[in-house]
Design an enzyme around this catalytic site. Sequence first.
Site, PDB file in Angstrom:
ATOM      1  N   TYR A 154       0.826  -1.212   0.000  1.00  0.00           N
ATOM      2  CA  TYR A 154       0.000   0.000   0.000  1.00  0.00           C
ATOM      3  C   TYR A 154       0.862   1.263   0.000  1.00  0.00           C
ATOM      4  O   TYR A 154       0.613   2.202  -0.761  1.00  0.00           O
ATOM      5  CB  TYR A 154      -0.914  -0.028   1.223  1.00  0.00           C
ATOM      6  N   LYS A 158       0.954   4.043  -2.962  1.00  0.00           N
ATOM      7  CA  LYS A 158       0.554   5.430  -2.708  1.00  0.00           C
ATOM      8  C   LYS A 158       1.699   6.403  -2.987  1.00  0.00           C
ATOM      9  O   LYS A 158       1.473   7.529  -3.437  1.00  0.00           O
ATOM     10  CB  LYS A 158       0.063   5.565  -1.267  1.00  0.00           C
TER      11      LYS A 158
END
Length: 253
Positions: A154, A158
């Site tokens: 993640y 991002k």
Amino acid sequence: MKRFDTRVAVVTGASQGIGAKTAEMYALEGASVALFDVNVEKAEEVVKQIEEQGGTAMAVRCDVSNKEEVQDAMKQVAERYGRIDILVNNAGVTRDSLLFKLEEEDFDLVMDTHLKGAYLCSKAAQAYMVKQKYGKIVMLSSRSALGNRGQTNYSAAKAGLQGMARTLGIELGPFGINVNAVAPGFIETDMTKAISEKTGIPYEDVKQGAIDQNNIKRVGTPEDVANTILFLSSDQAGYVTGQVIYVAGRVVG
């Protein structure tokens, strides 16, 4: 006159949370909104709410990691509303795990949804925007882009979205297209509740932990993020591109 009268906005991952609230707020400010989501039934519920408030919206079933589905979804929007002015790359998933337990398929799923999805949607949308000499693209990054335990996939995705926003800002600026990123901190959504359930930590304890770390002593709401997205995709931010704005309730850096 409303801020987004005559504008057409596409919001991915719009069936709940930040995406749903962003779509709702665009519609309230005059935009025609297309909600992309793999859960089209849930997206249609959001459309119904928007229409009950007098807004204009459509739900489109779309897996953002699938090139053909993305291109077809964008075509449906352009055929119905005549143009595409705004794209919010919000679709995302989490598959949190420490590195030694992180499965390859969970790494790939997160990367494909966040990074590949933003790439495919941006590429498809810019074809319409370049012809218009006008467009706004907003990437949904996260404070986790700075690193967060248990989020190798993640955090990397991002962070990649921030780099993508800066690069597309350089490439698309000459065609009248602004590209920026919004990086939320802890936001109270179904996704954060689901993370609490997976970890077994009571949700109220998770929220309090976030509040304790924040300079602004509360957790964030989808409206907090949506307000920033709408600003960056409005003509009020016409001279802003390639930037990352943290909506995190704390000083970040």
